[in-house]
Design an enzyme around this catalytic site. Structure first.
Site, PDB file in Angstrom:
ATOM      1  N   HIS A   1      -0.121  14.379 -28.411  1.00 20.01           N
ATOM      2  CA  HIS A   1      -0.560  12.989 -28.196  1.00 20.01           C
ATOM      3  C   HIS A   1      -1.170  12.403 -29.461  1.00 20.01           C
ATOM      4  O   HIS A   1      -0.969  11.230 -29.772  1.00 20.01           O
ATOM      5  CB  HIS A   1      -1.595  12.923 -27.062  1.00 20.01           C
ATOM      6  CG  HIS A   1      -0.976  12.995 -25.693  1.00 20.01           C
ATOM      7  ND1 HIS A   1      -1.607  13.571 -24.620  1.00 20.01           N
ATOM      8  CD2 HIS A   1       0.222  12.574 -25.227  1.00 20.01           C
ATOM      9  CE1 HIS A   1      -0.823  13.497 -23.551  1.00 20.01           C
ATOM     10  NE2 HIS A   1       0.293  12.896 -23.898  1.00 20.01           N
TER      11      HIS A   1
ATOM     12  N   GLU B   1      -4.814  17.580 -10.150  1.00 22.80           N
ATOM     13  CA  GLU B   1      -5.037  17.888 -11.559  1.00 22.80           C
ATOM     14  C   GLU B   1      -6.456  18.313 -11.892  1.00 22.80           C
ATOM     15  O   GLU B   1      -7.287  17.495 -12.220  1.00 22.80           O
ATOM     16  CB  GLU B   1      -4.668  16.673 -12.424  1.00 22.80           C
ATOM     17  CG  GLU B   1      -4.940  16.902 -13.900  1.00 22.80           C
ATOM     18  CD  GLU B   1      -3.937  16.135 -14.739  1.00 22.80           C
ATOM     19  OE1 GLU B   1      -4.042  16.209 -15.948  1.00 22.80           O
ATOM     20  OE2 GLU B   1      -3.043  15.515 -14.170  1.00 22.80           O
TER      21      GLU B   1
ATOM     22  N   ARG C   1      -3.067  22.828 -13.303  1.00 23.68           N
ATOM     23  CA  ARG C   1      -2.181  21.755 -13.736  1.00 23.68           C
ATOM     24  C   ARG C   1      -2.362  21.460 -15.224  1.00 23.68           C
ATOM     25  O   ARG C   1      -1.446  20.990 -15.893  1.00 23.68           O
ATOM     26  CB  ARG C   1      -2.406  20.491 -12.888  1.00 23.68           C
ATOM     27  CG  ARG C   1      -1.332  19.453 -13.102  1.00 23.68           C
ATOM     28  CD  ARG C   1      -1.306  18.406 -11.996  1.00 23.68           C
ATOM     29  NE  ARG C   1      -0.229  17.447 -12.261  1.00 23.68           N
ATOM     30  CZ  ARG C   1       0.386  16.722 -11.338  1.00 23.68           C
ATOM     31  NH1 ARG C   1       0.054  16.826 -10.084  1.00 23.68           N
ATOM     32  NH2 ARG C   1       1.341  15.887 -11.668  1.00 23.68           N
TER      33      ARG C   1
ATOM     34  N   GLU D   1       9.950  19.430 -24.566  1.00 22.71           N
ATOM     35  CA  GLU D   1       9.044  19.529 -23.410  1.00 22.71           C
ATOM     36  C   GLU D   1       9.375  20.808 -22.628  1.00 22.71           C
ATOM     37  O   GLU D   1       8.492  21.460 -22.062  1.00 22.71           O
ATOM     38  CB  GLU D   1       9.225  18.289 -22.533  1.00 22.71           C
ATOM     39  CG  GLU D   1       8.190  18.089 -21.462  1.00 22.71           C
ATOM     40  CD  GLU D   1       6.881  17.465 -21.940  1.00 22.71           C
ATOM     41  OE1 GLU D   1       6.900  16.393 -22.543  1.00 22.71           O
ATOM     42  OE2 GLU D   1       5.840  18.091 -21.696  1.00 22.71           O
TER      43      GLU D   1
ATOM     44  N   ARG E   1       0.808  -1.231   0.000  1.00 21.17           N
ATOM     45  CA  ARG E   1       0.000   0.000   0.000  1.00 21.17           C
ATOM     46  C   ARG E   1       0.835   1.272   0.000  1.00 21.17           C
ATOM     47  O   ARG E   1       0.353   2.341   0.369  1.00 21.17           O
ATOM     48  CB  ARG E   1      -0.967   0.031   1.183  1.00 21.17           C
ATOM     49  CG  ARG E   1      -1.920  -1.140   1.167  1.00 21.17           C
ATOM     50  CD  ARG E   1      -3.071  -0.948   2.124  1.00 21.17           C
ATOM     51  NE  ARG E   1      -3.835  -2.186   2.165  1.00 21.17           N
ATOM     52  CZ  ARG E   1      -3.512  -3.223   2.951  1.00 21.17           C
ATOM     53  NH1 ARG E   1      -2.478  -3.143   3.771  1.00 21.17           N
ATOM     54  NH2 ARG E   1      -4.223  -4.312   2.914  1.00 21.17           N
TER      55      ARG E   1
ATOM     56  N   HIS F   1       0.078  19.245 -25.822  1.00 17.14           N
ATOM     57  CA  HIS F   1      -0.123  17.806 -25.640  1.00 17.14           C
ATOM     58  C   HIS F   1      -1.351  17.250 -26.362  1.00 17.14           C
ATOM     59  O   HIS F   1      -1.376  16.072 -26.693  1.00 17.14           O
ATOM     60  CB  HIS F   1      -0.195  17.451 -24.156  1.00 17.14           C
ATOM     61  CG  HIS F   1       1.148  17.382 -23.496  1.00 17.14           C
ATOM     62  ND1 HIS F   1       1.980  18.478 -23.411  1.00 17.14           N
ATOM     63  CD2 HIS F   1       1.830  16.350 -22.928  1.00 17.14           C
ATOM     64  CE1 HIS F   1       3.099  18.117 -22.789  1.00 17.14           C
ATOM     65  NE2 HIS F   1       3.036  16.839 -22.489  1.00 17.14           N
TER      66      HIS F   1
ATOM     67  N   HIS G   1       7.858  11.556 -27.595  1.00 17.58           N
ATOM     68  CA  HIS G   1       6.879  12.394 -26.904  1.00 17.58           C
ATOM     69  C   HIS G   1       7.281  13.878 -26.901  1.00 17.58           C
ATOM     70  O   HIS G   1       6.499  14.747 -27.278  1.00 17.58           O
ATOM     71  CB  HIS G   1       6.693  11.883 -25.470  1.00 17.58           C
ATOM     72  CG  HIS G   1       5.809  12.751 -24.646  1.00 17.58           C
ATOM     73  ND1 HIS G   1       4.447  12.781 -24.806  1.00 17.58           N
ATOM     74  CD2 HIS G   1       6.097  13.656 -23.680  1.00 17.58           C
ATOM     75  CE1 HIS G   1       3.929  13.660 -23.967  1.00 17.58           C
ATOM     76  NE2 HIS G   1       4.912  14.207 -23.262  1.00 17.58           N
TER      77      HIS G   1
HETATM   78  N1  LIG Z   1       4.983  10.808 -14.676  1.00 12.25           N
HETATM   79  C1  LIG Z   1       4.956  11.899 -15.405  1.00 12.25           C
HETATM   80  O1  LIG Z   1       4.545  12.971 -14.943  1.00 12.25           O
HETATM   81  C2  LIG Z   1       5.451  11.844 -16.810  1.00 12.25           C
HETATM   82  C3  LIG Z   1       5.630  13.022 -17.536  1.00 12.25           C
HETATM   83  C4  LIG Z   1       6.167  12.939 -18.812  1.00 12.25           C
HETATM   84  C5  LIG Z   1       6.494  11.700 -19.346  1.00 12.25           C
HETATM   85  N2  LIG Z   1       6.307  10.566 -18.611  1.00 12.25           N
HETATM   86  C6  LIG Z   1       6.672   9.251 -19.147  1.00 12.25           C
HETATM   87  O2  LIG Z   1       8.066   9.237 -19.352  1.00 12.25           O
HETATM   88  C7  LIG Z   1       8.364   8.295 -20.388  1.00 12.25           C
HETATM   89  C8  LIG Z   1       9.396   8.903 -21.308  1.00 12.25           C
HETATM   90  O3  LIG Z   1      10.549   9.193 -20.574  1.00 12.25           O
HETATM   91  P1  LIG Z   1      11.979   9.367 -21.269  1.00 12.25           P
HETATM   92  O4  LIG Z   1      11.856  10.257 -22.416  1.00 12.25           O
HETATM   93  O5  LIG Z   1      12.926   9.691 -20.200  1.00 12.25           O
HETATM   94  O6  LIG Z   1      12.227   7.911 -21.902  1.00 12.25           O
HETATM   95  P2  LIG Z   1      13.028   6.614 -21.419  1.00 12.25           P
HETATM   96  O7  LIG Z   1      12.894   6.393 -19.979  1.00 12.25           O
HETATM   97  O8  LIG Z   1      12.589   5.521 -22.330  1.00 12.25           O
HETATM   98  O9  LIG Z   1      14.541   6.977 -21.756  1.00 12.25           O
HETATM   99  C9  LIG Z   1      14.922   7.169 -23.093  1.00 12.25           C
HETATM  100  C10 LIG Z   1      16.125   6.329 -23.461  1.00 12.25           C
HETATM  101  O10 LIG Z   1      17.298   6.896 -22.911  1.00 12.25           O
HETATM  102  C11 LIG Z   1      18.031   5.905 -22.191  1.00 12.25           C
HETATM  103  N3  LIG Z   1      18.728   6.643 -21.136  1.00 12.25           N
HETATM  104  C12 LIG Z   1      18.190   7.171 -20.015  1.00 12.25           C
HETATM  105  N4  LIG Z   1      19.093   7.916 -19.375  1.00 12.25           N
HETATM  106  C13 LIG Z   1      20.250   7.849 -20.082  1.00 12.25           C
HETATM  107  C14 LIG Z   1      21.533   8.420 -19.932  1.00 12.25           C
HETATM  108  N5  LIG Z   1      21.807   9.274 -18.953  1.00 12.25           N
HETATM  109  N6  LIG Z   1      22.474   8.107 -20.852  1.00 12.25           N
HETATM  110  C15 LIG Z   1      22.170   7.280 -21.884  1.00 12.25           C
HETATM  111  N7  LIG Z   1      20.979   6.745 -22.091  1.00 12.25           N
HETATM  112  C16 LIG Z   1      20.026   7.010 -21.200  1.00 12.25           C
HETATM  113  C17 LIG Z   1      17.018   4.921 -21.749  1.00 12.25           C
HETATM  114  O11 LIG Z   1      17.583   3.666 -21.507  1.00 12.25           O
HETATM  115  C18 LIG Z   1      16.072   4.892 -22.955  1.00 12.25           C
HETATM  116  O12 LIG Z   1      16.570   4.049 -23.941  1.00 12.25           O
HETATM  117  C19 LIG Z   1       7.069   7.965 -21.053  1.00 12.25           C
HETATM  118  O13 LIG Z   1       6.676   6.661 -20.705  1.00 12.25           O
HETATM  119  C20 LIG Z   1       6.074   8.970 -20.488  1.00 12.25           C
HETATM  120  O14 LIG Z   1       4.768   8.452 -20.381  1.00 12.25           O
HETATM  121  C21 LIG Z   1       5.790  10.623 -17.362  1.00 12.25           C
HETATM  122 ZN   LIG Z   2       4.693  15.685 -21.834  1.00  7.17          ZN
END
Ligand SMILES: NC(=O)c1ccc[n+]([C@@H]2O[C@H](COP(=O)([O-])OP(=O)(O)OC[C@H]3O[C@@H](n4cnc5c(N)ncnc54)[C@H](O)[C@@H]3O)[C@@H](O)[C@H]2O)c1
Ligand SMILES: [Zn+2]
Length: 345
Positions: free
Chosen positions: A244, A229, A233, A186, A122, A240, A256
């Protein structure tokens, strides 16, 4: 080191510095009650940074207290199956209610480890250690976690605030250029919402520590006012609705952050066409989008309408889209047809 206070109901700090990973054990131990730590990472980040983090955590918590789980890299790892693997791993590693998870990686790792921490027994503590620019300025702050279902992205999830966010800017050195640019895409969103951030983009963007701190402060200001949200927010959804839809149409081959940047470009062109912003405002935004390697030139908007209807933020009455204004952004309710007409789709 810069420290940004995230003043939500349960306040926490984001620490931003070069070399912060070496110091992670000392930085996070005052915030945690843990004896054992589940370190969740992915296969790329594992080879680059996990040893350093394990060494620092073991210095504080003792040898044998860190249990590492490695996910496959990329969005395709955000599955319920992998989520259950993490949860089972936590149980098999003997984690108790007072123990903690550390999410070391991009947004995928942050969302997965965050949701596992939100639900294991939890809810246990989680520390976010983002290693992509996107995760540093966006996903690691605000407490959203998520897992993808076959029916759509992030359909399984929870709000679970981290105990701390540790950002080592040096990790960006190994990040692929297109991932870095997607993060900047972003980032444009923050500078459009709050024009005083523009200089961090246009003049000082080499000062990554300050840029990240400014983005996080603004995100914190918005999400804390609006923790679950509803109103403010939603401003963070700038770009987006279109973004999206473009991502879905590309079957997620478009990144993204890049899709969002194009979405911001579309909203900027639309506001200019509607006479709602000046051409100097539009040009400034386009200049920032250019730094992020994206714009809306030549983007094909036809057929996007059916994807707007599938948006989580849409309902039967239409979509709440974020429009660009002369001094920031605003939320405006559109019917789907009105929105398509506004953006010229
Ligand atoms: N929770 C939230 O508020 C929120 C907001 C925006 C996006 N997201 C989510 O985040 C995800 C996208 O995140 P992302 O763009 O970081 O993608 P990701 O986590 O897939 O990372 C992108 C790539 O970079 C590699 N990588 C990461 N750090 C590295 C580093 N320092 N050096 C070399 N390679 C590295 C990873 O292995 C991966 O292949 C999506 O699933 C999205 O839905 C969540
Ligand atoms: Zn975003």
């Amino acid at each position: 080191m810069k420290v940004v206070r995230i003043n939500c109901i349960n306040p926490y700090d984001a620490y931003i510095a070069r070399g912060a990973l070496d110091d992670i054990g000392r930085l996070i131990s005052p915030m945690l009650r843990a004896d054992r730590i589940a370190l969740v990472t992915d296969e790329n980040v594992d080879g680059l940074y996990a040893d350093k983090v394990v060494a620092s955590l073991e210095k504080t918590y003792g040898k044998g207290c860190v249990f590492k789980f490695v996910l496959p890299a990329g969005e395709s790892a955000k599955t319920p199956e992998n989520y259950l693997k993490i949860i089972n791993f936590m149980a098999e590693s003997g984690l108790k209610r007072t123990d903690a998870a550390v999410a070391l990686g991009g947004g995928v790792v942050g969302d997965m480890a965050g949701f596992a921490a939100a639900t294991y027994m939890r809810g246990i503590d989680v520390v976010q250690v983002p290693t992509t620019l996107l995760a540093m300025i966006d996903s690691s702050v605000g407490g959203k976690t998520g897992v993808d279902l076959a029916a759509g992205k992030n359909l399984l999830g929870a709000f679970h605030m981290p105990k701390a966010v540790i950002i080592d800017v040096d990790t960006l050195e190994t990040l692929a250029r297109d991932e870095y640019l997607a993060g900047l895409g972003e980032g444009v969103k923050y500078a459009v919402i709050k024009p005083s951030l523009k200089p961090y983009f246009l003049e000082n963007h080499a000062d990554v520590v300050s840029f990240i701190a400014e983005c996080i402060s603004l995100k914190a200001e918005i999400v804390c006012r609006d923790e679950l949200e509803s109103g403010m927010r939603r401003l963070l959804n700038l770009g987006h609705t279109v973004g999206h839809a473009l991502e879905k149409r590309s079957e997620y081959t478009l990144k993204h952050g890049r899709a969002v940047a194009i979405g911001i470009g579309v909203m900027t062109s639309s506001a200019l066409r509607a006479g709602e912003i000046s051409s100097s405002r539009a040009n400034e935004i386009r200049e920032m989008l250019k730094i992020a390697g994206a714009d809306d030139n030549g983007v094909d908007l036809h057929g996007l309408e059916r994807f707007f209807a599938m948006d989580k933020k849409a309902d039967s009455k239409g979509v709440n889209a974020v429009v660009v204004t002369e001094d920031g952004c605003a939320i405006r309710k559109f019917s789907l047809a009105e929105f398509s007409a506004y953006i010229g789709a």
